[in-house]
Design an enzyme around this catalytic site. Structure first.
Site, PDB file in Angstrom:
ATOM      1  N   CYS A  34       0.827  -1.207   0.000  1.00 18.10           N
ATOM      2  CA  CYS A  34       0.000   0.000   0.000  1.00 18.10           C
ATOM      3  C   CYS A  34       0.863   1.259   0.000  1.00 18.10           C
ATOM      4  O   CYS A  34       2.065   1.226   0.279  1.00 18.10           O
ATOM      5  CB  CYS A  34      -0.892   0.053   1.244  1.00 18.10           C
ATOM      6  SG  CYS A  34      -1.976  -1.359   1.480  1.00 18.10           S
ATOM      7  N   ASP A 442      22.045  35.888 -13.194  1.00 15.76           N
ATOM      8  CA  ASP A 442      20.786  36.234 -13.852  1.00 15.76           C
ATOM      9  C   ASP A 442      20.286  37.595 -13.354  1.00 15.76           C
ATOM     10  O   ASP A 442      20.252  37.855 -12.141  1.00 15.76           O
ATOM     11  CB  ASP A 442      19.742  35.157 -13.548  1.00 15.76           C
ATOM     12  CG  ASP A 442      18.422  35.408 -14.230  1.00 15.76           C
ATOM     13  OD1 ASP A 442      18.311  35.164 -15.430  1.00 15.76           O
ATOM     14  OD2 ASP A 442      17.491  35.879 -13.541  1.00 15.76           O
TER      15      ASP A 442
END
Length: 495
Positions: A34, A442
């Site tokens: 499970c 950046d």
């Protein structure tokens, strides 16, 4: 994680959704495995065994729970944050490499012999590559059985099985139900399933919460290449270049899942198309770990608390992303989209899109071997960089794929004239999925850093970013969300 019995047991006792995909719980008394979050009453601890993958549980003789369907849980985030050979192999298996090239091809891609790789996989994940690929085929078959009306012969073919008998035997062994029983159960529980045999499939892609989908969908929308990508009716749509043909995917976000609609030329490409769609949206990330790590920095705490669960805007094709990053060097987002549109229109395969405005698949490197300069309306130096990248990807001196070595890829990219650290880090972050990539030069990252009181200059900012490791890619995404930019708007603002 599966080796820490106490931690796994606590997760099962609390039915903690966060651990779905990290491990599976096998129950000795029922012979069933499970999810950790399975709603049934947890068994006694003495009857539990924990396995790292569904394939390992299946190999040990357990079958999937019919209620929690552990084979349909999100993928383990562990394979996306590690750069070792097992993680690289797991990413390639998810992309369908074993089905296409066999275990020999998989081993060659990661630079090991078959015997070495199988020993490593057994030790780490409890199953060999073939067993892992079998479990993936079974999961794909279950999705198609439950969500479409495709004939079972087509389901078997699309899932990668070599025969109908193999398909039937595997489904029965894994699910303890025949394909017909699975489909009838799905009709009873969910109503009528999808369309029959048209190449169209609709399904839910599971995702770990929290899921701040506005950031990633906003970024994909803002950078969409006309003709290749578009936003329509609340969904991000794009074309796909797949191993056996082409396709179109439509992705609509919800807080706990992404609704995915796929159209493919060849059913064999469904598994790869789903895997690449998940990769595009970074759906197998571990948001809890990221929130905990980045939220501890007082400079980022407010951003993280405002929108926890950021994902990295990734790609469906590493080569395409690399080419687009080079096209976008030192130009605006709009200009980068224009350059990419020209290449796609001139060299990409034309497609038919009855439901929208998509016209082309972004071209592969083989189609760009001899680019006409008239389609490259930017400086000669960048033209040379693009041509060198195309040649490197085509010739194999630059390797960018789900199983490549991240550090080696950076070194290969930096060896190309005109490709610097910003380009290499952007490709590592968005193309390869390195969670610790950091484009510290950046302009957007530096501007956001200054707003937050962080060092604005690249060198001290990169030094400060060491505190965010190994989640610097996600720190980058959070920093971008601090800006008033189109990448942060979903749905996109009307122009």
């Amino acid at each position: 994680m599966h080796t820490d019995f106490d931690r796994c047991h606590r997760a099962v006792q609390s039915k903690d959704l966060r651990f779905d995909g990290w491990f599976v719980t096998a129950v000795l008394t029922t012979n069933i495995y499970c999810r950790p979050s399975c709603p049934v009453r947890p068994p006694y601890a003495r009857n539990m065994r924990f396995y790292p993958t569904a394939a390992a549980a299946q190999r040990a003789g357990f079958r999937a729970c019919k209620r929690c369907r552990p084979d349909a849980s999100p993928g383990s985030p562990e394979w996306n944050v590690r750069g070792d050979v097992v993680a690289r192999a797991m990413r390639l298996i998810a992309d369908g490499t074993v089905d296409r090239d066999g275990v020999t091809g998989l081993a060659a891609r990661v630079g090991y012999t078959v015997r070495q790789l199988e020993r490593l996989m057994h030790s780490e994940v409890g199953a060999a590559p073939l067993a892992l690929a079998r479990a993936q085929r079974a999961q794909m078959a279950r999705i198609l059985i439950e969500t479409t009306e495709m004939p079972f012969s087509d389901v078997a073919f699309a899932s990668g099985f070599s025969s109908i008998r193999q398909f039937n035997d595997t489904v029965r062994a894994v699910c303890d139900l025949t394909p017909t029983m699975l489909r009838n159960r799905a009709r009873t529980r969910f109503g009528q399933t999808g369309s029959a045999g048209t190449g169209v499939m609709s399904l839910r892609l599971p995702v770990r919460a929290p899921f701040a989908f506005e950031g990633i969908f906003g970024h994909l929308a803002a950078t969409a290449v006309p003709g290749v990508e578009e936003v329509r009716d609340g969904a991000f749509r794009r074309t796909l270049r797949l191993p056996n043909g082409t396709g179109i995917v439509s992705l609509a976000p919800y807080p706990d899942h992404v609704q995915c609609r796929l159209v493919v030329d060849d059913f064999r490409d469904l598994s790869a198309a789903i895997a690449r769609s998940r990769r595009l949206l970074d759906l197998d990330a571990d948001p809890e770990a990221i929130v905990e790590a980045l939220g501890s920095d007082p400079h980022l705490a407010a951003l993280v608390a405002k929108a926890p669960g950021q994902r990295i805007p990734r790609t469906v094709d590493e080569h395409e992303l690399a080419l687009r990053v080079v096209l976008g060097q030192q130009v605006s987002t709009a200009a980068a989209r224009t350059h990419a549109r020209r290449l796609a229109g001139a060299y990409g395969k034309a497609i038919d899109d009855p439901e929208g405005g998509l016209t082309h698949v972004f071209p592969g490197v083989d189609e760009l071997a001899e680019i006409d300069p008239q389609h490259l309306a930017f400086p000669k130096s960048r033209q040379r960089s693009l041509n060198a990248l195309v040649a490197g990807l085509a010739g194999g001196s630059v390797v960018l794929d789900p199983g490549c070595d991240w550090d080696a890829a950076r070194a290969q990219l930096l060896a190309i004239p005109g490709i610097g650290p910003w380009t290499a880090e952007m490709i590592a972050m968005r193309g390869l999925g390195d969670p610790d990539a950091f484009p510290g030069t950046d302009l957007g990252v530096c501007a956001a850093a200054e707003q937050l009181g962080l060092p604005a200059a690249p060198r001290p900012l990169i030094k400060h970013s060491a505190a965010w490791r190994p989640w610097r890619s996600y720190a980058t995404q959070h920093l971008w969300t601090a800006l008033d930019h189109a990448v942060n708007h979903w749905p996109p603002k009307e122009k």
